[in-house]
Design an enzyme around this catalytic site. Structure first.
Site, mmCIF file in Angstrom:
data_model
loop_
_atom_site.group_PDB
_atom_site.id
_atom_site.type_symbol
_atom_site.label_atom_id
_atom_site.label_comp_id
_atom_site.label_asym_id
_atom_site.label_seq_id
_atom_site.Cartn_x
_atom_site.Cartn_y
_atom_site.Cartn_z
ATOM 1 N N ARG A 86 -10.900 -11.434 2.723
ATOM 2 C CA ARG A 86 -11.563 -12.487 2.357
ATOM 3 C C ARG A 86 -10.484 -14.343 2.651
ATOM 4 O O ARG A 86 -11.411 -14.452 2.571
ATOM 5 C CB ARG A 86 -11.592 -12.220 0.880
ATOM 6 C CG ARG A 86 -10.820 -12.144 -0.139
ATOM 7 C CD ARG A 86 -11.034 -11.574 -1.058
ATOM 8 N NE ARG A 86 -10.967 -10.008 -0.973
ATOM 9 C CZ ARG A 86 -11.341 -9.360 -1.983
ATOM 10 N NH1 ARG A 86 -12.296 -9.684 -3.103
ATOM 11 N NH2 ARG A 86 -11.723 -7.482 -1.458
ATOM 12 N N LYS A 132 1.091 -0.956 0.248
ATOM 13 C CA LYS A 132 0.060 -0.151 0.000
ATOM 14 C C LYS A 132 0.923 0.919 -0.507
ATOM 15 O O LYS A 132 1.775 1.310 0.721
ATOM 16 C CB LYS A 132 -1.015 -0.040 1.260
ATOM 17 C CG LYS A 132 -1.688 -0.790 1.529
ATOM 18 C CD LYS A 132 -2.733 -1.346 2.431
ATOM 19 C CE LYS A 132 -3.961 -1.554 2.651
ATOM 20 N NZ LYS A 132 -5.065 -1.919 1.941
#
Length: 461
Positions: free
Chosen positions: A314, A240
Site C-alpha cells: 500500500r 515473514k
C-alpha cells in the site's frame, strides 16, 4: 503453447458438445454405430468427458465432449476447456451444442487450456486445436488469451529472473510492441522527484526501486492503471516465516495483471488515453531497510506511521496513485496482491474490488459474467476510517487487531485519490492453487477482463 485458433479446413474433426439432458435426443438422431459406440463406452455427457467415434477406416469420424448440466456448469468455468486436453492431437470444429451467448468465453477457455510455462524446460506439448466458431471474433479472443499468458508468465517467473529491472524490461518490450512511450524513475531519483515511499520500501534491495510510467493513445477518455510491482516480499524487518514467503514471487501480480490488461486495450486499439504506472521494488532486509515506527511522508504530503514493514504494498501504491490522481483521469484502476484478509473473505477464485461508484460496479459485474472473470464488491465502510488513523501520523499502514484488513487497506489507498471522478481498487490473489479447466496451477490474471468489458461500456467505446 498455442494461443491461436486453427485455420478452418476440410480435415477438421467435428466436435459435438453435449449437455446431459440433450444427450438422449442427440444419440437418437445418430446412426446405429454411433449409438452403440457411445453406449458401449458409457458416455454420459459429464463435464470433461471425451469420446472419439471411429469411422470405417479407423480414423476419427467425430468427437463428443460432455457439457454437463446448468447446475454443474454454474459451479465452475470453462466447461469446454475441461475437454480440450483430453482430445487427441488434431484440429476440431464445433459442430453442435455450443450456446452462442457463451461461445466467446468457452473458446477463450479452450485457448487458455493450451497455456504452458516453458521458460525453464523443454519444448511445449502440442495439443488439440480449435477452429473459431462462426460468430466468434477470433482476433479479440486471441488477444485476451495472449494478454492472460503475459500475466501468467510474469507471475510464474521467480524473483531471481523477475526483479524490478526485469519487470521494467518486460514493460518496455510491451510498450515497444504497441508503440507506447515509457519513462522510468530509478533509485535516488525517486527522492528527487518526490516518490519517497516507493524509495523507502525498495532501498534495501540490491536492485534499485523504480517507477515505470507507460503511455499509449492520444484521444478519448483518460484511463490510468496502477499495479503493485513488489517483485519479492521478505516482509522487511517484520520478516515473514518461510511458509509465508514461499509464494512471494507472485507479489507483483498486480503489475502483471495491469500489464496484461494494457495489452488487451492496445491490441483492441481502444480509443483511450492509457497510462500504466508500476512501482517496482523488492522489499528486502538490509542495514538501510525502513523500520517499524518510522514515519514516512508520502508524495501527497500525508504522513504514514509504519507499524509493519510487511504492509509495504500500500505504500508503493500510494505514491503511484497520488501521481495518477494529479492528472485527474476519468478512471483510475489499481490492482494488487495486497492482503491475506481478502483471501480469507472470498478465497482464491474471486477478485474482490472496492469502489464508491455503484453504476460502475454494476457495469463491472455484468462484464465479469460475460467474460468468465468473477469479481465481488467489498464495502468501503467509512466507520473503519478511524482504524487507519494512528494519532501520531495521518495514517497507519497496519492497523492493530487484524479486523477488516482488506477494507482498511482499501480505505488507506483511497486517501491518495481525491481529485479523480472514478476509482476502482482490486485486492487480487493472482495465483491458482489447484489446477482447473483453462487454469493450471500457478500465476493467473484476475479482474482484467471484467475491467476491459466495463471500460468499453462505461466509455461507450
Amino acid at each position: 503453447m498455442t494461443l491461436t485458433f486453427a485455420p478452418d479446413d476440410s480435415t477438421a474433426t467435428d466436435l459435438h458438445l453435449l449437455d446431459r439432458a440433450a444427450l438422449p435426443d442427440w444419440l437418437g438422431d445418430q446412426d446405429e454405430s454411433v449409438r452403440h459406440w457411445a453406449e458401449a463406452h458409457g458416455f454420459t455427457g459429464r463435464i470433461g468427458e471425451v469420446l472419439t467415434i471411429p469411422g470405417a477406416d479407423g480414423t476419427v469420424r467425430m468427437a463428443l465432449a460432455g457439457y454437463g448440466d446448468p447446475a454443474t456448469r454454474a459451479r465452475g468455468r470453462f466447461a469446454l476447456a475441461a475437454a480440450a486436453p483430453k482430445l487427441p492431437k488434431g484440429t476440431y470444429r464445433i459442430a453442435s451444442g455450443l450456446p452462442d451467448d457463451v461461445a466467446p468465453a468457452e473458446c477463450l477457455g479452450w485457448l487458455l487450456s493450451g497455456y504452458q510455462f516453458m521458460r525453464y524446460r523443454g519444448e511445449p506439448k502440442e495439443g488439440a486445436r480449435l477452429v473459431a466458431p462462426d460468430g466468434v471474433d477470433a482476433a479479440a479472443v486471441e488477444a485476451l488469451a495472449k494478454a492472460e499468458a503475459l500475466t501468467r508468465d510474469l507471475i510464474n517467473t521467480p524473483a531471481a529472473d523477475m526483479g524490478p529491472d526485469a519487470l521494467e524490461a518486460e514493460a518496455r518490450k510491451l510498450a515497444e510492441a504497441f508503440g507506447a512511450e515509457t519513462q522510468v524513475i530509478t533509485g535516488d531519483a525517486l527522492l528527487d522527484q518526490n516518490f519517497p515511499m516507493i524509495h523507502a520500501v525498495g532501498r534495501a534491495a540490491a536492485v534499485p526501486p523504480r517507477l515505470i510510467d507507460m503511455r499509449w493513445g492520444t484521444e478519448g477518455p483518460k484511463l490510468t492503471l496502477v499495479g503493485k510491482g513488489v517483485c519479492f516480499d521478505t516482509g522487511g524487518l517484520n520478516l515473514k516465516p518461510g511458509n509465508s514467503m514461499g509464494l512471494m514471487k507472485k507479489d507483483m501480480g498486480g503489475a502483471a495483471t495491469v500489464l496484461g490488461l494494457a495489452r488487451m486495450i492496445m491490441a483492441r486499439a481502444l480509443p483511450v488515453r492509457l497510462r500504466v504506472l508500476v512501482p517496482a521494488v523488492e522489499n528486502s532486509v538490509s542495514g538501510n531497510a525502513f523500520r517499524p515506527q518510522d514515519i514516512l511522508t508520502s508524495r501527497k504530503g500525508l504522513t504514514v506511521e509504519i507499524n509493519n514493514t510487511d504492509a509495504e504494498g500500500r505504500l508503493v501504491l500510494a505514491d503511484a496513485l497520488a501521481l495518477a490522481d494529479e492528472e485527474m483521469p476519468d478512471l483510475i484502476v489499481s490492482m494488487a496482491t495486497l492482503t491475506g484478509a481478502a483471501r480469507v473473505a472470498v478465497g482464491p477464485d474471486l477478485a474482490p474490488y472496492y469502489t464508491d461508484d455503484t453504476a460502475l460496479a454494476e457495469t463491472l459485474e455484468a462484464g465479469a459474467g460475460h467474460m468468465a472473470d468473477p469479481v465481488w464488491r467489498m464495502p468501503l465502510h467509512k466507520p473503519y476510517e478511524s482504524m487507519i488513523e494512528p494519532g501520531i501520523a495521518d495514517l497507519d499502514n497496519a492497523p492493530k487487531g487484524g479486523f477488516a484488513g482488506s477494507i482498511t487497506a482499501a480505505l488507506f489507498l483511497k486517501r491518495f485519490v481525491t481529485e479523480s471522478p472514478r476509482y476502482l481498487h482490486f485486492d487480487i490473489y493472482g495465483w491458482q492453487p489447484t489446477a482447473a479447466p483453462a487454469r493450471p496451477k500457478g500465476g493467473v490474471g484476475q479482474g482484467a477482463r471484467a475491467v476491459l468489458a466495463a471500460v468499453e461500456k462505461v466509455f461507450d467505446l
